[in-house]
Design an enzyme around this catalytic site. Structure first.
Site, PDB file in Angstrom:
ATOM      1  N   TRP A 197       0.871  -1.180   0.000  1.00  0.00           N
ATOM      2  CA  TRP A 197       0.000   0.000   0.000  1.00  0.00           C
ATOM      3  C   TRP A 197       0.908   1.230   0.000  1.00  0.00           C
ATOM      4  CZ3 TRP A 197      -1.886   2.841   4.788  1.00  0.00           C
ATOM      5  CH2 TRP A 197      -2.848   3.794   4.460  1.00  0.00           C
ATOM      6  N   LYS A 256     -13.352  -0.513   5.653  1.00  0.00           N
ATOM      7  CA  LYS A 256     -13.935  -1.360   4.595  1.00  0.00           C
ATOM      8  C   LYS A 256     -14.997  -2.301   5.158  1.00  0.00           C
ATOM      9  CE  LYS A 256     -10.031   0.087   2.735  1.00  0.00           C
ATOM     10  NZ  LYS A 256      -9.652   0.908   1.640  1.00  0.00           N
ATOM     11  N   ASP A 292      -0.881  -5.219   9.415  1.00  0.00           N
ATOM     12  CA  ASP A 292      -1.820  -4.226   8.919  1.00  0.00           C
ATOM     13  C   ASP A 292      -3.081  -4.980   8.495  1.00  0.00           C
ATOM     14  OD1 ASP A 292      -3.263  -2.275   7.699  1.00  0.00           O
ATOM     15  OD2 ASP A 292      -1.718  -1.668   6.268  1.00  0.00           O
TER      16      ASP A 292
HETATM   17  C1  LIG Z   1      -3.294  -2.048   3.257  1.00  0.00           C
HETATM   18  C2  LIG Z   1      -4.002  -0.872   3.820  1.00  0.00           C
HETATM   19  N1  LIG Z   1      -3.717  -0.493   5.062  1.00  0.00           N
HETATM   20  C3  LIG Z   1      -4.322   0.546   5.627  1.00  0.00           C
HETATM   21  C4  LIG Z   1      -5.263   1.291   4.951  1.00  0.00           C
HETATM   22  C5  LIG Z   1      -5.854   2.447   5.669  1.00  0.00           C
HETATM   23  O1  LIG Z   1      -7.193   2.649   5.570  1.00  0.00           O
HETATM   24  P1  LIG Z   1      -7.975   3.543   6.598  1.00  0.00           P
HETATM   25  O2  LIG Z   1      -7.055   4.573   7.122  1.00  0.00           O
HETATM   26  O3  LIG Z   1      -9.122   4.077   5.850  1.00  0.00           O
HETATM   27  O4  LIG Z   1      -8.404   2.614   7.679  1.00  0.00           O
HETATM   28  C6  LIG Z   1      -5.583   0.941   3.629  1.00  0.00           C
HETATM   29  C7  LIG Z   1      -6.559   1.718   2.843  1.00  0.00           C
HETATM   30  O5  LIG Z   1      -6.807   1.546   1.696  1.00  0.00           O
HETATM   31  C8  LIG Z   1      -4.943  -0.171   3.056  1.00  0.00           C
HETATM   32  O6  LIG Z   1      -5.225  -0.588   1.818  1.00  0.00           O
END
Ligand SMILES: Cc1ncc(COP(=O)(O)O)c(C=O)c1O
Length: 407
Positions: free
Chosen positions: A132, A250, A214
Site C-alpha cells: 500500500w 472497509k 496491517d
Molecule cells: C493495506 C491498507 N492499510 C491501511 C489502509 C488504511 O485505511 P484507513 O485509514 O481508511 O483505515 C488501507 C486503505 O486503503 C490499506 O489498503
C-alpha cells in the site's frame, strides 16, 4: 516577497490524477477500476444497513453526548476490536497481555504505532514489494530512518514470490520492524497460505524481527472475520509480541468516519501502563483524541448478537459480490480466448488484483475504452459490476492481443 514564494509542489499521486481524469470524462460507458472503497452492483457507495439502523438508534439516545473521548479512545471499543481480531480464546486475551488503542482508522493506528516504535529506537522497517503506497511515507514521517523492501510478487506467475520473501526476511537485521498484511494484500490480492505463514513466523522469530500487522480487509477473503485473522492469530499463538493496526473503513463501510484500533500484544502485562502513557503522549501531540460516533457504532455491533449477525451478513454480501465479479471476469476472458492465463484473478482475493496488464495495455484501455486503472495493472474489483464486466473483459482482450507482453 511572500514566505511561500519558494514552495514547490509535492510529488503527484497517480491515483488522484486518475480520479480527476475519470470525473472529467463525459463518455457514458467510462469505468473506474481504482476505487479504494466498496461499490455496489449499481456502482454506488454502500452504507451498510446495520450501520444505517444504528445511526438512527444512537441519534435518539439522549444519554449520549458530544464530550471529548479519552485520548486513547473508548475502552469498550478497543477491547471489543482487539477481541474480534484475536478471538476470545486467544492466549493474549486470556492472560491479559494486550491493550487496544482507538485511533484515526487504520492509517492513524499505523502512524501512532510507528511513532512509538521509532521513539523506542527502531530505525529500519521492511515492506512487501509492492505494498500500500502510504506505508513508506507513513513510517518515514513517524521517525523511521530506512525503508527496505522484501520480495512479494512474482510478475511471471502472477503469484506470491514466497522464496524471495523468505530469502529477504532471512537477511534482515535483528530488530527491524516488518510490515505484514493480515489478509487480502493491497495491491496484489495474493496472500500466503497457512503453511507459508508458519514459515514466515519462523523467519521472523529467527531474525528477531518485530511484526507489525496491517489489517484493513478483515472479512473480505473468506467472508468470515475469524478465518481472515488467521495470520495474526497464528503469530499470537506462537508467543510473538506484536502490533496490529485494524481498520473498520472497509468491513463497516465507515470510510470517512475514521475508526481503527491499534492492538498491542506483549509478553509481560506489567509494561502495558507505560506503553499506554507513551502513546497518550504521542496522541496528545498529534490529534488529542479520536471521534465518538463511529466507535459507538462498532462497539454496539460487536457486542450485540443480533446486530453482529446482521453485520456478518453485510460483510458476506460484499465479499461474495467481489468473488462473483472475479469469477465472471475470468470466465468472459476465457470465453473471448484472451491470450494468457487468467486463473490468478480468482485465486487472488479482497478488493484488488495485480492483473499482469502492462502500462501500455493499461494506457490503451484508458484511451480507447475509458477504463481507468493504475499503470501498475492493479485492478480494483469493486469497480466491476454486472453492467460493465463484459465491456472490461473485451477491452482487456483487445489490449492484450494488440500489445502482447514480452517476458
Ligand atoms: C493495506 C491498507 N492499510 C491501511 C489502509 C488504511 O485505511 P484507513 O485509514 O481508511 O483505515 C488501507 C486503505 O486503503 C490499506 O489498503
Amino acid at each position: 516577497m511572500s514566505f511561500f514564494s519558494e514552495i514547490e509542489s509535492g510529488e503527484p499521486v497517480e491515483m488522484y490524477k486518475l480520479k480527476k481524469a475519470y470525473l472529467e470524462d463525459t463518455f457514458e460507458k467510462k469505468v473506474f477500476l481504482s476505487f479504494g472503497a466498496y461499490r455496489s452492483d449499481e456502482g454506488k457507495p454502500w452504507v451498510l444497513p446495520v450501520v444505517r439502523s444504528l445511526e438512527k438508534i444512537l441519534s435518539h439516545d439522549e444519554s449520549l453526548n458530544k464530550e471529548y473521548l479519552p485520548t486513547l479512545g473508548l475502552e469498550t471499543f478497543s477491547t471489543s476490536a482487539t477481541t474480534m481480531l484475536l478471538g476470545l480464546d486467544s492466549p493474549a486475551i486470556i492472560q491479559k497481555r494486550y491493550c487496544g488503542i482507538q485511533s484515526i482508522s487504520g492509517t492513524g493506528s499505523l502512524r501512532i504505532g510507528a511513532e512509538f516504535l521509532a521513539n523506542m529506537g527502531k530505525k529500519i522497517f521492511y515492506v512487501p514489494n509492492p505494498t500500500w503506497e502510504n506505508h513508506k511515507r507513513l513510517f518515514l514521517q513517524a521517525g523511521f530512518e530506512e525503508c527496505r523492501e522484501y520480495r512479494y510478487w512474482n510478475p511471471t506467475t502472477h503469484r506470491l514470490d514466497f522464496e524471495g520473501l523468505i530469502d529477504d526476511l532471512d537477511k534482515a537485521p535483528q530488530d527491524a520492524v516488518v510490515i505484514l498484511h493480515v489478509c487480502a494484500h493491497n495491491p496484489t490480492g495474493a496472500d500466503p497460505t497457512p503453511e507459508q505463514w508458519n514459515k514466515i513466523a519462523n523467519v521472523v522469530h529467527k531474525r528477531m524481527l518485530f511484526p507489525f500487522f496491517d489489517c484493513a480487509y478483515q472479512g473480505f477473503v473468506t467472508g468470515n472475520v475469524i478465518d481472515d485473522a488467521y495470520s495474526v492469530r497464528l503469530f499470537v499463538s506462537l508467543g510473538f509480541e506484536l502490533f496490529c493496526a485494524q481498520s473498520f473503513s472497509k468491513n463497516f463501510g465507515l470510510y470517512n468516519e475514521r475508526i481503527g484500533n491499534l492492538t498491542i500484544v506483549v509478553n509481560n502485562p506489567d509494561v502495558i501502563p507505560a506503553i499506554k502513557s507513551q502513546i497518550t503522549y504521542i496522541v496528545n501531540g498529534m490529534y488529542f483524541n479520536p471521534p465518538g460516533l463511529c466507535a459507538r457504532i462498532v462497539t454496539y455491533v460487536l457486542n450485540n448478537s443480533t446486530m453482529y449477525n446482521q453485520w456478518q451478513d453485510n460483510v458476506r454480501s460484499m465479499s461474495s459480490r467481489l468473488l462473483l465479479m472475479r469469477k465472471q471476469l475470468k470466465e468472459i476472458l476465457d470465453h473471448l480466448e484472451t491470450p494468457g492465463n487468467w486463473n490468478h484473478l480468482v485465486e487472488h482475493s479482497g478488493f484488488f488484483s495485480y492483473t499482469g496488464l502492462t502500462p501500455i495495455q493499461v494506457e490503451y484501455m484508458v484511451n480507447k475504452y475509458h477504463i481507468y486503472m493504475l499503470t501498475s495493472g492493479r485492478m480494483s474489483i469493486t469497480g466491476l459490476n454486472s453492467n460493465n464486466v463484459y465491456y472490461v473483459a473485451k477491452a482487456i482482450c483487445e489490449a492484450v492481443s494488440l500489445f502482447p507482453q514480452i517476458l
